[in-house]
Design a protein around this motif. Structure first.
Motif, PDB file in Angstrom:
ATOM      1  N   ILE A 102       0.842  -1.201   0.000  1.00 36.25           N
ATOM      2  CA  ILE A 102       0.000   0.000   0.000  1.00 36.25           C
ATOM      3  C   ILE A 102       0.879   1.253   0.000  1.00 36.25           C
ATOM      4  O   ILE A 102       0.658   2.183  -0.779  1.00 36.25           O
ATOM      5  N   LEU A 127      -5.625   6.797   4.387  1.00 33.41           N
ATOM      6  CA  LEU A 127      -6.270   5.518   4.070  1.00 33.41           C
ATOM      7  C   LEU A 127      -6.656   4.785   5.350  1.00 33.41           C
ATOM      8  O   LEU A 127      -7.765   4.248   5.465  1.00 33.41           O
ATOM      9  N   TRP A 174      -7.754  -5.345   1.474  1.00 33.63           N
ATOM     10  CA  TRP A 174      -7.931  -5.209   0.022  1.00 33.63           C
ATOM     11  C   TRP A 174      -9.408  -5.246  -0.347  1.00 33.63           C
ATOM     12  O   TRP A 174      -9.838  -4.582  -1.281  1.00 33.63           O
ATOM     13  N   LEU A 200     -10.718  -1.830   0.220  1.00 33.35           N
ATOM     14  CA  LEU A 200     -10.164  -0.925  -0.798  1.00 33.35           C
ATOM     15  C   LEU A 200     -10.806  -1.167  -2.163  1.00 33.35           C
ATOM     16  O   LEU A 200     -11.053  -0.227  -2.919  1.00 33.35           O
ATOM     17  N   ALA A 243     -14.096   0.626  -2.184  1.00 36.69           N
ATOM     18  CA  ALA A 243     -14.115   2.037  -1.782  1.00 36.69           C
ATOM     19  C   ALA A 243     -14.685   2.904  -2.909  1.00 36.69           C
ATOM     20  O   ALA A 243     -14.446   2.646  -4.084  1.00 36.69           O
ATOM     21  N   LEU A 248     -11.834   7.522  -1.721  1.00 37.94           N
ATOM     22  CA  LEU A 248     -10.432   7.555  -2.120  1.00 37.94           C
ATOM     23  C   LEU A 248      -9.987   8.990  -2.390  1.00 37.94           C
ATOM     24  O   LEU A 248      -8.857   9.369  -2.090  1.00 37.94           O
ATOM     25  N   CYS A 274      -8.604  10.819   0.436  1.00 36.97           N
ATOM     26  CA  CYS A 274      -7.268  10.442   0.893  1.00 36.97           C
ATOM     27  C   CYS A 274      -6.164  11.127   0.108  1.00 36.97           C
ATOM     28  O   CYS A 274      -4.987  10.853   0.330  1.00 36.97           O
ATOM     29  N   ILE A 308      -4.318   1.775  -6.361  1.00 38.59           N
ATOM     30  CA  ILE A 308      -4.732   1.086  -5.129  1.00 38.59           C
ATOM     31  C   ILE A 308      -5.973   0.234  -5.382  1.00 38.59           C
ATOM     32  O   ILE A 308      -6.014  -0.948  -5.029  1.00 38.59           O
ATOM     33  N   ARG A 309      -6.967   0.820  -5.996  1.00 37.45           N
ATOM     34  CA  ARG A 309      -8.223   0.093  -6.151  1.00 37.45           C
ATOM     35  C   ARG A 309      -8.084  -1.069  -7.126  1.00 37.45           C
ATOM     36  O   ARG A 309      -8.612  -2.154  -6.892  1.00 37.45           O
ATOM     37  N   ALA A 345      -6.227  -3.755  -5.502  1.00 40.62           N
ATOM     38  CA  ALA A 345      -7.121  -4.363  -4.496  1.00 40.62           C
ATOM     39  C   ALA A 345      -8.081  -5.341  -5.160  1.00 40.62           C
ATOM     40  O   ALA A 345      -8.377  -6.403  -4.604  1.00 40.62           O
TER      41      ALA A 345
END
Length: 294
Positions: free
Chosen positions: A123, A143, A161, A164, A167, A172, A175, A184-185, A188
């Motif tokens: 992450i 996060l 995950w 995330l 999310a 997001l 953040c 990230i997504r 995830a």
DNA sequence: ACCCAGGTTGTCA
DNA sequence: TGACAACATGGG
């Protein structure tokens, strides 16, 4: 926010002491993005699903934890390589014939690579592109605070995950991840269906591990090398970032253009503990203490 | 106000 | 392969 109830301070013995500046470099120099230091010099961070505080002493560390989900001494001994495995590897680095490395090693006595959680490491470095370490810290903290479970004080776990992957854009966006939100997504969404990914990845050889990591969205050669080094303890992994390019160019007179060429140099010149050498060079370069004239 | 950051990705030759 | 712009955001 509930009041924290700490255990008494306890001694964490270390076979090889850590200089105070080396401890700071380890906890706040780009390996981990989760430790915070207060005005009294006490470091506090989430570790092993609980909250831990550390204070520096000349030949050891003092530590305490929150009793509810207490971190164990065994965990911390491993986290800090208390038995000094890395010190043996450092001694085998070519410092006797390499004055740049020799100085870098002397700049940060006891500096080592901590045994970070792979999930946390991935992450953190998914957030790292085109960002300074201070800003990476803030993104990771956001996060945790927005999407993670509270674990005491103002500290939160990092989100799973699964969380995330689900999310919302607004979550997001809050953040301040910028374009990294999709890294990230999308990563995830790959990993949420592989809850055993750490165990599976750990079985791979280091080249295969780095290759596997690079199949994840937002993970290129540099991030993969960092995750392998910090999250999977592959001490031969040699991440090439802007600092290392600058350091190797100036101190070793290299004039490569491709990061892969610097990586090859690092692997050949420093050998099986190239990642340890990288940390000392990285820390020294950032401190402006790389060249003998500095 | 302006520049740049522990890079990655997509695009074009 | 290799070069190169785009990418979101916020400290300095």
């Amino acid at each position: 926010m509930t009041a924290l109830s700490w255990t008494e301070w306890r001694t964490l013995p270390l076979s090889h002491p850590i200089a105070e500046k080396s401890l700071a470099e380890q906890l706040d120099g780009g390996q981990s993005f989760r430790w915070e230091k207060d005005k009294d010099g006490i470091w506090t961070g989430p570790l092993g699903n609980s909250l831990v505080s550390l204070s520096h002493h000349q030949n050891h560390l003092q530590w305490r934890t929150c009793p509810s989900a207490a971190c164990t001494e065994e965990f911390l001994l491993s986290y800090f390589d208390a038995q000094g495995q890395q010190a043996k590897l450092i001694d085998r680095l070519p410092w006797r014939s390499d004055p740049v490395l020799d100085r870098a090693l002397k700049n940060f006595p006891g500096l080592r690579i901590l045994k970070h959680d792979p999930h946390e490491t991935l992450i953190g470095f998914l957030c790292s592109s085109n960002k300074r370490i201070l800003q990476i810290r803030k993104m990771v903290a956001s996060l945790a605070n927005q999407l993670g479970e509270p674990i005491g004080g103002s500290f939160h776990q990092l989100p799973t995950w699964t969380v995330l992957a689900r999310a919302t854009d607004a979550e997001l966006k809050a953040c301040a991840l910028g374009y990294r939100a999709n890294f990230i997504r999308n990563t995830a969404r790959v990993l949420e269906s592989q809850p055993q990914w750490v165990e599976e990845f750990q079985k791979l050889s280091t080249p295969d591990l780095i290759g596997k990591l690079q199949t994840l969205p937002g993970v290129g050669p540099k991030v993969a090398a960092c995750v392998a080094l910090f999250g999977f303890q592959r001490l031969e992994s040699f991440p090439v970032d802007t600092w290392i390019v600058q350091a190797l160019s100036s101190a070793y007179g290299l004039n490569y253009k491709r990061p892969a060429d610097f990586e090859t140099f690092g692997r050949i010149h420093f050998g099986s503990a190239a990642g340890l050498a990288q940390q000392y060079l990285f820390a020294s370069a950032r401190a402006g203490q790389l060249l003998p004239s500095a």
